[in-house]
Design a protein around this motif. Structure first.
Motif, PDB file in Angstrom:
ATOM      1  N   PRO A  16       0.815  -1.229   0.000  1.00  0.00           N
ATOM      2  CA  PRO A  16       0.000   0.000   0.000  1.00  0.00           C
ATOM      3  C   PRO A  16       0.842   1.270   0.000  1.00  0.00           C
ATOM      4  O   PRO A  16       0.422   2.296  -0.539  1.00  0.00           O
ATOM      5  CB  PRO A  16      -0.824  -0.119   1.288  1.00  0.00           C
ATOM      6  N   ALA A  17       2.028   1.209   0.600  1.00  0.00           N
ATOM      7  CA  ALA A  17       2.889   2.396   0.636  1.00  0.00           C
ATOM      8  C   ALA A  17       3.384   2.790  -0.748  1.00  0.00           C
ATOM      9  O   ALA A  17       3.792   3.943  -0.968  1.00  0.00           O
ATOM     10  CB  ALA A  17       4.078   2.149   1.556  1.00  0.00           C
ATOM     11  N   ASP A  18       3.349   1.841  -1.680  1.00  0.00           N
ATOM     12  CA  ASP A  18       3.818   2.118  -3.034  1.00  0.00           C
ATOM     13  C   ASP A  18       2.715   2.617  -3.956  1.00  0.00           C
ATOM     14  O   ASP A  18       2.976   2.940  -5.113  1.00  0.00           O
ATOM     15  CB  ASP A  18       4.446   0.857  -3.644  1.00  0.00           C
ATOM     16  N   VAL A  19       1.472   2.663  -3.447  1.00  0.00           N
ATOM     17  CA  VAL A  19       0.344   3.117  -4.260  1.00  0.00           C
ATOM     18  C   VAL A  19       0.379   4.640  -4.344  1.00  0.00           C
ATOM     19  O   VAL A  19       0.484   5.329  -3.322  1.00  0.00           O
ATOM     20  CB  VAL A  19      -1.001   2.641  -3.669  1.00  0.00           C
ATOM     21  N   GLY A  20       0.302   5.165  -5.521  1.00  0.00           N
ATOM     22  CA  GLY A  20       0.336   6.606  -5.719  1.00  0.00           C
ATOM     23  C   GLY A  20      -0.962   7.264  -5.286  1.00  0.00           C
ATOM     24  O   GLY A  20      -1.857   6.628  -4.712  1.00  0.00           O
ATOM     25  N   PRO A  21      -1.096   8.562  -5.547  1.00  0.00           N
ATOM     26  CA  PRO A  21      -2.328   9.281  -5.197  1.00  0.00           C
ATOM     27  C   PRO A  21      -3.556   8.648  -5.836  1.00  0.00           C
ATOM     28  O   PRO A  21      -3.522   8.247  -6.992  1.00  0.00           O
ATOM     29  CB  PRO A  21      -2.091  10.692  -5.741  1.00  0.00           C
ATOM     30  N   ILE A  54      -4.818  -0.153   8.870  1.00  0.00           N
ATOM     31  CA  ILE A  54      -4.600  -1.369   8.078  1.00  0.00           C
ATOM     32  C   ILE A  54      -5.673  -1.484   7.002  1.00  0.00           C
ATOM     33  O   ILE A  54      -5.376  -1.797   5.831  1.00  0.00           O
ATOM     34  CB  ILE A  54      -4.609  -2.614   8.989  1.00  0.00           C
ATOM     35  N   TYR A  55      -6.915  -1.211   7.363  1.00  0.00           N
ATOM     36  CA  TYR A  55      -8.015  -1.291   6.394  1.00  0.00           C
ATOM     37  C   TYR A  55      -7.865  -0.203   5.335  1.00  0.00           C
ATOM     38  O   TYR A  55      -8.146  -0.436   4.151  1.00  0.00           O
ATOM     39  CB  TYR A  55      -9.354  -1.148   7.117  1.00  0.00           C
ATOM     40  N   GLY A  56      -7.427   0.993   5.750  1.00  0.00           N
ATOM     41  CA  GLY A  56      -7.218   2.048   4.773  1.00  0.00           C
ATOM     42  C   GLY A  56      -6.125   1.694   3.779  1.00  0.00           C
ATOM     43  O   GLY A  56      -6.260   1.931   2.573  1.00  0.00           O
ATOM     44  N   GLY A  57      -5.025   1.106   4.276  1.00  0.00           N
ATOM     45  CA  GLY A  57      -3.949   0.702   3.387  1.00  0.00           C
ATOM     46  C   GLY A  57      -4.370  -0.390   2.429  1.00  0.00           C
ATOM     47  O   GLY A  57      -4.095  -0.327   1.217  1.00  0.00           O
ATOM     48  N   LEU A  58      -5.073  -1.411   2.939  1.00  0.00           N
ATOM     49  CA  LEU A  58      -5.558  -2.478   2.059  1.00  0.00           C
ATOM     50  C   LEU A  58      -6.588  -1.941   1.068  1.00  0.00           C
ATOM     51  O   LEU A  58      -6.668  -2.409  -0.075  1.00  0.00           O
ATOM     52  CB  LEU A  58      -6.159  -3.606   2.893  1.00  0.00           C
ATOM     53  N   GLY A  59      -7.362  -0.963   1.492  1.00  0.00           N
ATOM     54  CA  GLY A  59      -8.337  -0.364   0.588  1.00  0.00           C
ATOM     55  C   GLY A  59      -7.676   0.334  -0.583  1.00  0.00           C
ATOM     56  O   GLY A  59      -8.221   0.355  -1.696  1.00  0.00           O
ATOM     57  N   ARG A  60      -6.497   0.917  -0.380  1.00  0.00           N
ATOM     58  CA  ARG A  60      -5.788   1.569  -1.477  1.00  0.00           C
ATOM     59  C   ARG A  60      -5.354   0.560  -2.537  1.00  0.00           C
ATOM     60  O   ARG A  60      -5.167   0.917  -3.699  1.00  0.00           O
ATOM     61  CB  ARG A  60      -4.567   2.314  -0.931  1.00  0.00           C
ATOM     62  N   VAL A  61      -5.204  -0.707  -2.131  1.00  0.00           N
ATOM     63  CA  VAL A  61      -4.812  -1.756  -3.073  1.00  0.00           C
ATOM     64  C   VAL A  61      -6.023  -2.400  -3.738  1.00  0.00           C
ATOM     65  O   VAL A  61      -6.040  -2.636  -4.948  1.00  0.00           O
ATOM     66  CB  VAL A  61      -3.971  -2.833  -2.357  1.00  0.00           C
ATOM     67  N   TYR A  62      -7.074  -2.670  -2.935  1.00  0.00           N
ATOM     68  CA  TYR A  62      -8.185  -3.484  -3.426  1.00  0.00           C
ATOM     69  C   TYR A  62      -9.478  -2.708  -3.703  1.00  0.00           C
ATOM     70  O   TYR A  62     -10.346  -3.211  -4.416  1.00  0.00           O
ATOM     71  CB  TYR A  62      -8.520  -4.583  -2.406  1.00  0.00           C
ATOM     72  N   ALA A  63      -9.649  -1.526  -3.125  1.00  0.00           N
ATOM     73  CA  ALA A  63     -10.967  -0.860  -3.221  1.00  0.00           C
ATOM     74  C   ALA A  63     -10.818   0.639  -3.420  1.00  0.00           C
ATOM     75  O   ALA A  63     -11.526   1.425  -2.789  1.00  0.00           O
ATOM     76  CB  ALA A  63     -11.789  -1.160  -1.959  1.00  0.00           C
ATOM     77  N   ASP A  64      -9.930   1.071  -4.324  1.00  0.00           N
ATOM     78  CA  ASP A  64      -9.749   2.497  -4.539  1.00  0.00           C
ATOM     79  C   ASP A  64     -10.964   3.161  -5.166  1.00  0.00           C
ATOM     80  O   ASP A  64     -11.083   4.381  -5.166  1.00  0.00           O
ATOM     81  CB  ASP A  64      -8.504   2.766  -5.384  1.00  0.00           C
ATOM     82  N   ARG A  65     -11.904   2.370  -5.676  1.00  0.00           N
ATOM     83  CA  ARG A  65     -13.127   2.936  -6.250  1.00  0.00           C
ATOM     84  C   ARG A  65     -13.985   3.621  -5.184  1.00  0.00           C
ATOM     85  O   ARG A  65     -14.911   4.377  -5.500  1.00  0.00           O
ATOM     86  CB  ARG A  65     -13.950   1.841  -6.939  1.00  0.00           C
ATOM     87  N   LEU A  66     -13.710   3.373  -3.907  1.00  0.00           N
ATOM     88  CA  LEU A  66     -14.496   3.969  -2.822  1.00  0.00           C
ATOM     89  C   LEU A  66     -13.896   5.275  -2.323  1.00  0.00           C
ATOM     90  O   LEU A  66     -14.146   5.682  -1.199  1.00  0.00           O
ATOM     91  CB  LEU A  66     -14.590   2.985  -1.647  1.00  0.00           C
TER      92      LEU A  66
END
Length: 510
Positions: A210-215, A290-302
Motif C-alpha cells: 500500500p505504501a507504493d500506491v500513488g495518489p 490497516i483497512y485504509g492501506g488495504l483499501g488503497r490496493v483493493y478498493a480504490d473505487r471507494l
C-alpha cells in the motif's frame, strides 16, 4: 451495495446484547447520583474500558480507514491526536476536575467562577457540542444498515436512537458504564480478527505494498469536498496544525469524556483511568489504518467522500469472496454498530445531565420534576433533536463532522478548564468573553462547512479548519479580559486549593 445476512445477524446481536447488559445494570441504579455519575464508584479498569467504548466513535471505526484510503499516511494525525489528547487531559485536567466534586461542566464553571451567566453559556455549549457529535453517530448508523442489508438510512438512525434512549432512561450512567465497557472489547475484536485474516490474504496474493500506491484518482477534488487540503503547500501545513490543535486540545472539552471522570472515586483514580485509556486507545488505533492501506490496493473505487465510510464493510467481500467474507463483514458491522451505540449513549448522558439540571428540572408544565425524572426527560430531548436532523440528511463525512465537534470543544471548554484550574486570575467576565470568541469562531466554521460549498481558497480553508486560530483567540481573550476588563474577581483561593490537594493529604490533615 452490500446485502449481507451476516451483517444483519451482527447488528441484531449487538442490539440484543446492549439491551440485555443495560437491563441488567438497571437494578444498580436507584438515585440521581447513580444516573448522573454512577455514585462516583467506578474503578479505573472498568471506567477506562467504558471511556474507550464511548470515545471510539464512528469517526474512529469508519472514518480513519476512509481518510487513509483517500489521503494516505498524512491522515494518521487524526488517531495520533485523538490518543494524545488524553495525555494532555491526564497532565492538566483529570485529577483536579474530579476533585471539584462537580456533576457536569456547567457545575464546575459555576463553582469556580461563581457566575450563573457562565453556567448558562456552558450549558448551551454542552448541548451544542453533544448534538453536533451525535449527528455523525446517527448518520453512520443509517449508512451501515443501508450498506449492509439494503435498509433505508432512517432505520439505522431510529434503531440507535431507540436503544440509546431505552438504556439511558432505564439506568443512566451506572447502567451505561457496563454497556460501554463491553462495547470497547467488542469493537477491538471486531477490527482485530478481520484485519488478521485480510493481511494473510494480502500476503498470499502477493499484491502491491500500500505504501507504493500513488495518489488515488480524484483525491484533489476529494480534498476540497472534505475541506482537508493535503500536500506540502501552505494550506496543507495549516490544516495539519489545525488538526493537531483540535484533536490534542478538544478531548478535554468533550462533555461525554469529561463526565466520565466524575465517576471515579477520587483524583488518583481519575489519573489511573487516564493511563489505562491511553493504552486501550493505542491498541485500537493500530487497526483502522490497516483497512485504509488495504483499501488503497483493493478498493480504490471507494475514494469519494461519501463512500469511504463504507470501506470496512466492502473490503472483506472484495478480498475474500464467499462465506468467509460474509462472516468478516458481519463481525465488522457488529463492531461499527457498537461504536454508534456506545458513543451516542455517552453523549446522551452528558447532554441529559445538563438539560436535567438546567432546563427540564425547572417547571415542566405545572409540575417540578424530580432529579431522575428531569434526567430522563432530558435524555429524550438529547436524542430527539439530532436524530431528526440526521433523518433530514447531512452530506458531510463522519470523520469531518467529528473533527468539527473537536474544534468547537477545543475553542471553548479547553481554555476554560486549563485557565480555570491553573490560573487564579480568571474572572467570570474573562471566561464569558473567551467562550463567546471561541464559540462564535468555531461555530462559524461549522456552519460554513455544512452550508457552503468548499473551495480551495484560503478563506474556505480557515473556516473549514478553524482550531489553529480560534483556540489561541479564545485563550488570549480570556486572559486579556480577566486582566484588564474590570469586573469582580471570584474568591477562588479555597476552591483552587481543593482542586490541587490530593485526597490522602486531606485525610492526613483531617
Amino acid at each position: 451495495m452490500i446485502e449481507s445476512w451476516a451483517a444483519l445477524v451482527g447488528v441484531v446481536a449487538v442490539v440484543v446484547a446492549t439491551l440485555g447488559i443495560g437491563g441488567w445494570g438497571v437494578r444498580f441504579s436507584r438515585t440521581t447520583s447513580d444516573f448522573m455519575v454512577a455514585s462516583r464508584t467506578v474503578r479505573p479498569a472498568l471506567n477506562a474500558s467504558a471511556i474507550g467504548g464511548e470515545y471510539l466513535s464512528a469517526a474512529s471505526f469508519l472514518g480513519v480507514a476512509g481518510l487513509v484510503l483517500v489521503f494516505g499516511a498524512d491522515m494518521l494525525w487524526y488517531p495520533v491526536g485523538w490518543t494524545a489528547g488524553y495525555l494532555v487531559l491526564l497532565v492538566l485536567v483529570a485529577a483536579p476536575l474530579r476533585r471539584s466534586g462537580a456533576y457536569t461542566l456547567p457545575d464546575f464553571a459555576e463553582a469556580r467562577l461563581e457566575s450563573r451567566r457562565v453556567r448558562a453559556v456552558c450549558s448551551l455549549l454542552v448541548v451544542a457540542i453533544g448534538w453536533l457529535y451525535l449527528l455523525p453517530q446517527f448518520h453512520g448508523a443509517g449508512l451501515i444498515l443501508r450498506a449492509a442489508v439494503g435498509a433505508p438510512a432512517w432505520v439505522g438512525t431510529a434503531v440507535v436512537a431507540l436503544v440509546v434512549v431505552a438504556n439511558v432512561v432505564g439506568g443512566g450512567m451506572r447502567s451505561i458504564t457496563f454497556v460501554q465497557a463491553f462495547q470497547y472489547w467488542l469493537k477491538l475484536t471486531a477490527l482485530l480478527v478481520p484485519a488478521a485474516v485480510l493481511l494473510v490474504v494480502w500476503v498470499g496474493d502477493g499484491a502491491v505494498n500500500p505504501a507504493d500506491v500513488g495518489p488515488i484518482a480524484g483525491s484533489t477534488a476529494n480534498a476540497v469536498e472534505w475541506s482537508q487540503p493535503i500536500g506540502a503547500g501552505a494550506q496543507g501545513l495549516y490544516v495539519t496544525y489545525s488538526v493537531i490543535a483540535a484533536t490534542f486540545l478538544g478531548t478535554m472539552g468533550l462533555p461525554h469524556v469529561v463526565v466520565r471522570f466524575y465517576t471515579n472515586p477520587d483524583g488518583r483514580g481519575a489519573r489511573r483511568t487516564t493511563l489505562v485509556v491511553l493504552a486501550l486507545l493505542a491498541a485500537f488505533y493500530l487497526l483502522p489504518p490497516i483497512y485504509g492501506g488495504l483499501g488503497r490496493v483493493y478498493a480504490d473505487r471507494l475514494s469519494t467522500p461519501l463512500q469511504t465510510d463504507s470501506l470496512l464493510l466492502e473490503l472483506p467481500r472484495v478480498m475474500l469472496p464467499g462465506w468467509g467474507g460474509e462472516v468478516l463483514t458481519g463481525l465488522l458491522a457488529a463492531g461499527a454498530f457498537a461504536a454508534f451505540l456506545s458513543t451516542a449513549s455517552g453523549l446522551t448522558i452528558a447532554v441529559a445531565g445538563v438539560l436535567g439540571q438546567d432546563v427540564t428540572r425547572r417547571r415542566f408544565g405545572r409540575t417540578r420534576l424530580s432529579g431522575i425524572a428531569a434526567f430522563r426527560v432530558g435524555a429524550v430531548l438529547a436524542v430527539l433533536v439530532p436524530a431528526l436532523v440526521a433523518l433530514v440528511g447531512v452530506d458531510v463525512s463522519v470523520a469531518r463532522m467529528v473533527g468539527l465537534a473537536f474544534a468547537v470543544a477545543a475553542s471553548t471548554f479547553c481554555p476554560l478548564l486549563v485557565l480555570g484550574i491553573w490560573w487564579q486570575g480568571l474572572t467570570a467576565r474573562g471566561a464569558l468573553a473567551g467562550l463567546a470568541v471561541g464559540g462564535v469562531a468555531s461555530g462559524t466554521g461549522v456552519v460554513w462547512t455544512l452550508v457552503v460549498a468548499q473551495t480551495e481558497t484560503w478563506w474556505s480553508v480557515l473556516l473549514g479548519s478553524p482550531a489553529a486560530w480560534s483556540v489561541p483567540a479564545a485563550f488570549a481573550t480570556m486572559v486579556l479580559v480577566s486582566r484588564f476588563g474590570g469586573g469582580r474577581r471570584s474568591p477562588a483561593r479555597r476552591f483552587m486549593v481543593r482542586l490541587h490537594t490530593p485526597e490522602d493529604v486531606r485525610l492526613d490533615r483531617g
